[in-house]
Write an enzyme that holds these catalytic residues in place. Structure first.
Site, PDB file in Angstrom:
ATOM      1  N   HIS A  83      -9.239 -17.991   4.137  1.00  0.00           N
ATOM      2  CA  HIS A  83      -8.379 -16.943   4.695  1.00  0.00           C
ATOM      3  C   HIS A  83      -8.255 -15.758   3.734  1.00  0.00           C
ATOM      4  CE1 HIS A  83      -4.733 -16.288   7.520  1.00  0.00           C
ATOM      5  NE2 HIS A  83      -5.118 -15.119   7.009  1.00  0.00           N
ATOM      6  N   HIS A  85      -8.618 -11.340   3.497  1.00  0.00           N
ATOM      7  CA  HIS A  85      -8.810 -10.046   4.165  1.00  0.00           C
ATOM      8  C   HIS A  85      -9.517  -9.102   3.195  1.00  0.00           C
ATOM      9  CE1 HIS A  85      -6.278 -11.083   7.636  1.00  0.00           C
ATOM     10  NE2 HIS A  85      -5.532 -11.721   6.765  1.00  0.00           N
ATOM     11  N   ARG A  87     -11.003  -6.137   4.307  1.00  0.00           N
ATOM     12  CA  ARG A  87     -10.728  -4.775   4.825  1.00  0.00           C
ATOM     13  C   ARG A  87     -11.957  -3.936   5.166  1.00  0.00           C
ATOM     14  NH1 ARG A  87      -6.004  -6.526   6.227  1.00  0.00           N
ATOM     15  NH2 ARG A  87      -4.332  -6.414   4.676  1.00  0.00           N
ATOM     16  N   ASP A 177      -6.799 -13.567  13.502  1.00  0.00           N
ATOM     17  CA  ASP A 177      -5.701 -13.550  12.527  1.00  0.00           C
ATOM     18  C   ASP A 177      -5.101 -12.161  12.323  1.00  0.00           C
ATOM     19  OD1 ASP A 177      -4.030 -14.835  10.465  1.00  0.00           O
ATOM     20  OD2 ASP A 177      -5.024 -13.340   9.227  1.00  0.00           O
ATOM     21  N   HIS A 204      -3.513 -17.813  14.395  1.00  0.00           N
ATOM     22  CA  HIS A 204      -2.340 -17.189  13.780  1.00  0.00           C
ATOM     23  C   HIS A 204      -1.192 -17.446  14.754  1.00  0.00           C
ATOM     24  CE1 HIS A 204      -0.188 -13.628  11.847  1.00  0.00           C
ATOM     25  NE2 HIS A 204       0.488 -13.823  12.963  1.00  0.00           N
ATOM     26  N   HIS A 257      -1.908 -20.461   7.815  1.00  0.00           N
ATOM     27  CA  HIS A 257      -0.635 -20.221   7.112  1.00  0.00           C
ATOM     28  C   HIS A 257       0.617 -20.828   7.755  1.00  0.00           C
ATOM     29  CE1 HIS A 257      -0.713 -16.967   9.994  1.00  0.00           C
ATOM     30  NE2 HIS A 257      -1.436 -16.162   9.250  1.00  0.00           N
ATOM     31  N   ASN A 303       3.551 -11.833   6.833  1.00  0.00           N
ATOM     32  CA  ASN A 303       3.468 -12.472   8.146  1.00  0.00           C
ATOM     33  C   ASN A 303       2.618 -13.735   8.046  1.00  0.00           C
ATOM     34  OD1 ASN A 303       2.833 -13.233  10.752  1.00  0.00           O
ATOM     35  ND2 ASN A 303       2.278 -11.199  11.464  1.00  0.00           N
ATOM     36  N   ASP A 330      -4.590 -15.964   2.253  1.00  0.00           N
ATOM     37  CA  ASP A 330      -4.137 -14.838   3.075  1.00  0.00           C
ATOM     38  C   ASP A 330      -4.029 -13.563   2.228  1.00  0.00           C
ATOM     39  OD1 ASP A 330      -3.414 -13.355   5.244  1.00  0.00           O
ATOM     40  OD2 ASP A 330      -1.458 -14.283   5.555  1.00  0.00           O
ATOM     41  N   HIS A 334      -3.067  -3.859   0.477  1.00  0.00           N
ATOM     42  CA  HIS A 334      -2.675  -2.646   1.201  1.00  0.00           C
ATOM     43  C   HIS A 334      -2.659  -1.473   0.228  1.00  0.00           C
ATOM     44  CE1 HIS A 334      -1.583  -4.406   5.043  1.00  0.00           C
ATOM     45  NE2 HIS A 334      -0.918  -5.357   4.423  1.00  0.00           N
TER      46      HIS A 334
HETATM   47 ZN   LIG Z   1      -2.237 -14.437   9.823  1.00  0.00          ZN
END
Ligand SMILES: [Zn+2]
Length: 469
Positions: A83, A85, A87, A177, A204, A257, A303, A330, A334
């Site tokens: 999991h 990200h 981007r 997700d 998710h 998660h 989240n 996760d 950002h």
């Molecule tokens: Zn998620």
């Protein structure tokens, strides 16, 4: 519509056989007695006395090995994150495949699974192949793309799951997700489709109507702060529905998660019925609680939201006893403007790749809830098994893939997000002292991290520039 551009100097060196042999001296596999390890041609070639003897023979034949002194360091199989990200494509201001995979290597990860909520979404063969190729070119870690369940993660019609599975990225994990696949008919169809490719759906779990406008966990703290709450039942009701759907169609479900005690109870019940369900917990849900929200610092906005101390305790116990199968970071970088603002306007998510192992040492090892061997199961062996990576997440043994991490459990460090390789500065642990430091990471025998810093990637990249191949 997605366009795939070829970079001018695509590095394509296959490094497995070209890599210098590595002799690791005095490391403790799984915390056991110290031993030597010889890595050669992408594999663990020898252990113990045989390792040093073979290195001597190689040197006599003109192939000296790189020697890594690892006294006091724990050797673990390279971490596998289901999991992450990254981007890219589309939000390169937040992260790129290169910066995210370098952060992964520094965290001890030798494989990451890139979630599909890029821009455009990874909902077609073209985008998953692009992400896969960018990962190979970076060469810091293995990057396995995740395919979207629905087109554009919009939850309206199924994406081309078969085309992504048959693409060169060989997608097996499908997830929207960031969004919940809330339509039960679509969820059922997705579970049916993935059976044909031995894939699985990673959900998710967030009932959208029950969480409209929600800002934090619904409970005593949200009531006190006057913030719209995010009830545990919004997660638990979707998990309950999905394990029943997975049982009904005989398919594989993975729950992303997990964050509440009730979710743990539902998953335990489903497993006792024989439902083919696996579950994941993040490092931050094992350490932080909704008490942190009292600071109104958006770095704690995530989240699913941070829950209560009672939930944290249940999640730790479930990870220790196997009800929860794996840890997933996760990792959600950002840009600063998305977090340096009022709570209600802030984006949800935290970075996690470079702090995962220290948080796990603090929450699971130093508390006595698990030993290093169990830690290797939940961070490497089980995630690789869930994705059916036959040669990853393997034990530290002769002949296995030389994906390894060396960690110094004694070193304690204060987290300084400004020093991280990820572009994201949104670490909830800034200023906090955590135990354990990744000293080295080996990707198919190639040292991508040495002395706690990036060395060179398998494609010859350094931290600051790309070395022309
Ligand atoms: Zn998620």
């Amino acid at each position: 519509m997605s366009t795939i551009s070829q970079p001018p100097h695509a590095a394509s060196r296959s490094a497995d056989d070209a890599t210098t042999p590595v002799l690791i001296r005095g490391a403790r596999p799984y915390g056991d007695a110290p031993t030597d390890l010889l890595l050669r041609a992408g594999r663990i070639a020898a252990l113990g006395e045989q390792a040093a003897a073979t290195a001597t023979h190689l040197a006599e034949d003109g192939t000296p090995a790189l020697t890594v002194e690892a006294a006091g360091q724990i050797a673990l199989p390279g971490l596998v994150d289901l999991h992450t990200h990254l981007r890219e494509p589309g939000r390169e201001d937040a992260e790129t495949v290169e910066t995210g995979s370098r952060a992964a290597a520094l965290g001890g990860f030798t494989a990451v699974h890139a979630m599909a909520n890029s821009t455009p979404a990874a909902d077609s063969a073209g985008v998953v192949e692009q992400v896969h190729r960018l990962g190979r070119e970076a060469g810091w870690t293995r990057v396995q793309p995740v395919g979207a369940v629905t087109v554009g993660l919009a939850g309206e019609r199924l994406a081309e799951l078969g085309a992504m599975a048959e693409s060169s990225a060989a997608v097996r994990m499908f997830s929207d997700d960031g969004q919940c696949v809330h339509d039960p008919v679509l969820m059922r169809r997705a579970l049916e489709y993935v059976k044909a490719v031995d894939g699985f759906v990673a959900q998710h779990a967030q009932e959208p109507r029950l969480t409209a406008g929600a800002q934090m966990h619904e409970g005593a703290v949200s009531a006190e702060l006057g913030m719209p709450g995010w009830p545990a039942v919004a997660e638990e009701s979707i998990i309950a529905r999905d394990v029943l759907l997975a049982e009904h169609v005989g398919s594989r479900l993975h729950v992303c998660h997990v964050s509440t005690r009730g979710s743990v109870e539902i998953i335990r019940w489903a497993k006792s019925r024989g439902v083919d369900v696996t579950a994941e917990v993040t490092p931050h849900h094992l350490l932080l609680t909704d008490e942190q929200v009292r600071s109104f610092d958006p770095v704690y906005k995530v989240n699913p939201p941070l829950r209560t101390a009672e939930d944290v305790e249940a999640l730790r116990a479930a990870l220790a006893d196997g009800t929860i199968d794996v840890v997933g970071t996760d990792h959600a970088p950002h840009p600063e403007q998305a977090k340096e603002c009022e709570w209600v306007d802030a984006a949800m998510g935290m970075t996690g790749l470079e702090t995962a192992l220290p948080v796990l040492i603090a929450t699971m090892i130093e508390t006595g809830l698990m030993d290093w061997r169990r830690l290797a199961e939940v961070t490497s062996e089980r995630p690789a098994q869930i994705h059916r990576h036959a040669h990853l997440g393997r034990p530290i043994a002769v002949g296995e893939t030389a994906d390894l991490v060396l960690v110094d459990p004694a070193e304690r460090r204060t987290v300084r997000p400004g020093e991280h390789a990820t572009k994201g500065r949104n670490s909830p642990y800034a200023g906090r002292e955590l135990p354990g430091r990744v000293r080295a990471t080996f990707l198919a025998g190639h040292p991508v991290v040495l002395d706690g810093a990036p060395a060179t990637s398998r494609t010859g990249r350094t931290a600051d520039r790309t070395v022309a191949p």
